[in-house]
Write an enzyme that holds these catalytic residues in place. Structure first.
Site, short mmCIF file in Angstrom:
data_model
loop_
_atom_site.label_atom_id
_atom_site.label_comp_id
_atom_site.label_asym_id
_atom_site.label_seq_id
_atom_site.Cartn_x
_atom_site.Cartn_y
_atom_site.Cartn_z
N ARG A 1 10.24 3.45 21.42
CA ARG A 1 10.22 4.84 21.67
C ARG A 1 11.31 5.55 21.30
O ARG A 1 11.62 6.76 20.81
CB ARG A 1 9.91 5.20 23.20
CG ARG A 1 10.14 6.62 23.76
CD ARG A 1 9.50 6.88 25.02
NE ARG A 1 9.87 6.15 26.07
CZ ARG A 1 10.85 5.90 26.76
NH1 ARG A 1 11.89 6.63 26.39
NH2 ARG A 1 11.05 4.74 27.41
N TYR B 1 -0.13 29.62 13.14
CA TYR B 1 -0.85 28.51 13.37
C TYR B 1 -1.60 28.74 14.72
O TYR B 1 -0.82 28.68 15.77
CB TYR B 1 -0.51 27.19 13.09
CG TYR B 1 -1.41 26.05 13.52
CD1 TYR B 1 -2.54 25.66 12.61
CD2 TYR B 1 -1.36 25.28 14.55
CE1 TYR B 1 -3.50 24.58 13.01
CE2 TYR B 1 -2.16 24.16 15.06
CZ TYR B 1 -3.42 23.88 14.18
OH TYR B 1 -4.12 23.09 14.26
N LYS C 1 -1.46 17.08 7.45
CA LYS C 1 -2.21 17.89 6.46
C LYS C 1 -1.76 17.08 4.87
O LYS C 1 -1.98 15.98 4.48
CB LYS C 1 -1.83 19.33 6.41
CG LYS C 1 -2.03 19.86 7.73
CD LYS C 1 -3.44 19.78 8.12
CE LYS C 1 -3.66 20.02 9.73
NZ LYS C 1 -2.91 21.40 10.33
C1 LIG Z 1 -2.53 21.91 11.63
C2 LIG Z 1 -1.34 22.49 11.81
C3 LIG Z 1 -0.40 22.45 12.90
C4 LIG Z 1 -0.67 21.54 13.95
O1 LIG Z 1 -0.53 20.03 13.56
P1 LIG Z 1 -1.22 18.92 14.17
O2 LIG Z 1 -0.80 17.72 13.30
O3 LIG Z 1 -2.60 19.28 14.07
O4 LIG Z 1 -0.85 18.83 15.73
C5 LIG Z 1 0.90 23.18 12.76
N1 LIG Z 1 1.04 24.23 11.73
C6 LIG Z 1 0.08 24.22 10.93
C7 LIG Z 1 0.45 25.29 9.76
C8 LIG Z 1 -1.32 23.55 10.54
O5 LIG Z 1 -1.99 23.81 9.66
#
Ligand SMILES: *Cc1c(COP(=O)(O)O)cnc(C)c1O
Length: 382
Positions: A50, A102, A199
């Protein structure tokens, strides 16, 4: 040696030949605990998973290099990273948040942090007067996101960072859409960068992850890291391995995806059934000049409005054959999404959303652009 270019950092950042085996790719280190020396010390400084782990450390090192920061922290998701930032504020603090940030983080603020004795103002950060007016004596954080989702609005990040610092406020930019290939908020003056590595960093739609990178080792960043390891919102070793593996091709993926996006944007812009295209790379886009100034590419996300209304937009999404109807973004395959319907689903009762009903968002992948355009062409015709 001179500081290296982004392609080189993406390939080598955080990597070290494994001392035990001479493996070129660092092995996945699953051990939760580490042996102490006879004197009780930890010679490698790893103690418990952790707190730290070799795969996480390698990824954090790579993320810090990519964004030009001094250190990084890798979380179990982008939202977990965001949550830790808000937890690092103190009761009574005020945060100014981009009004088009977001949605998942917007809902996190509304469902969790509204009860935490924190104050939030949602402000259009493309309007700097509005930003100045929103600042209070207890403002501790400014949260920007550019390009934004799903309207691809552009915020002047240098200007926002200047205003923050004049008032001694920490500023953070969500750089998920642009990635450091096209935009480096820390060099534009920001203190912190946030990523959903789910992403473009992972890049293959098969791993969840988040990161925060800091320009300097400030007390606020130290507090974020303390809260993270205390709560355990850390990225698992296998996920760290997958994200780092994705990052190795980040620059080449993004450059090609951005070329595809530009061609698609130009095609849609000329199409009689399209009302408008939101893509900062088009000269007609409201934020085009600022984007040119602070980005070295326009990214691979775009959205467009189908003439007519929700039904016409849904029909286009229904008729695509190559694009996948899916949420999220940043994978090698192209996605199409009717944003309004997903946003309505997660909105609270009676809460309105700003996304137009006839908007479709595209995450441009690595297919051949002619095939992607042909698919949109036939979907718009039928
Ligand atoms: C998807 C996304 C997030 C959140 O991320 P997760 O990995 O899904 O928790 C935050 N900001 C943007 C711009 C995103 O596209």
């Amino acid at each position: 040696m001179k500081s290296k270019h982004i392609e080189t950092i993406a390939v080598h950042g955080g990597n070290a030949v494994d001392e035990g085996t001479k493996a070129v790719v660092s092995p996945i280190n699953l051990s939760t605990t580490y042996e102490r020396e006879a004197d009780g010390s930890y010679p490698k400084e790893f103690l418990y998973q952790r707190l730290n782990n070799p795969n996480r450390q390698a990824l954090e090192e790579c993320m810090a290099q990519l964004e030009g920061g001094v250190g990084g922290a890798c979380f179990s998701s982008g939202n977990a990273a965001a949550m830790t930032v808000f937890q690092a504020l103190k009761p009574g603090d005020h945060a100014i948040i981009a009004d088009d940030l977001y949605r998942g983080i917007y809902f996190q603020i509304g469902t969790v942090f509204k009860d935490w004795n924190l104050e939030f103002s949602f402000v259009d950060l493309s309007d700097l007067d509005q930003l100045e007016k929103a600042i209070r004596s207890n403002t501790k954080l400014i949260w920007a996101e550019s390009p934004s989702n799903p309207l691809l609005k552009i915020t002047d990040l240098r200007a926002v960072a200047d205003i923050s610092h004049r008032h001694n406020i920490t500023c953070i930019a969500d750089n998920t859409f642009a990635t450091p290939v096209f935009q480096k908020p820390l060099t534009l003056g920001f203190d912190l960068v946030l990523h959903s590595m789910t992403k473009y960093m992972g890049g293959h739609s098969d791993v969840l992850g988040g990161a925060i990178v800091a320009k300097e080792a400030t007390p606020f960043f130290e507090r974020i890291k303390r809260i993270q390891v205390s709560g355990g919102a850390v990225l698992a070793p296998f996920s760290c391995y997958l994200v780092l593996r994705g990052i190795r091709t980040l620059a080449v993926r993004l450059n090609q995806q951005a070329l595809n996006a530009m061609e698609i944007a130009q095609f849609l812009n000329e199409h009689p059934k399209v009302e408008a295209v939101n893509f900062p790379g088009l000269p007609g886009h409201k934020g085009h000049d600022i984007a040119k100034n602070q980005m070295c590419g326009f990214g691979a996300m775009l959205s467009f409005l189908v003439k007519g209304g929700e039904q016409e937009a849904m029909k286009v999404a229904a008729n695509v054959q190559l694009f996948t109807r899916a949420t999220s973004l940043g994978g090698v395959e192209s996605y199409i999404e009717h944003r309004a319907s997903i946003e309505k689903k997660s909105a609270k009762k009676g809460e309105s959303i700003v996304t137009p009903d006839n908007l479709l968002r595209l995450s441009t992948g690595l297919e051949n652009s002619h095939d992607l355009i042909a698919d949109l062409e036939q979907a718009l015709e039928t």
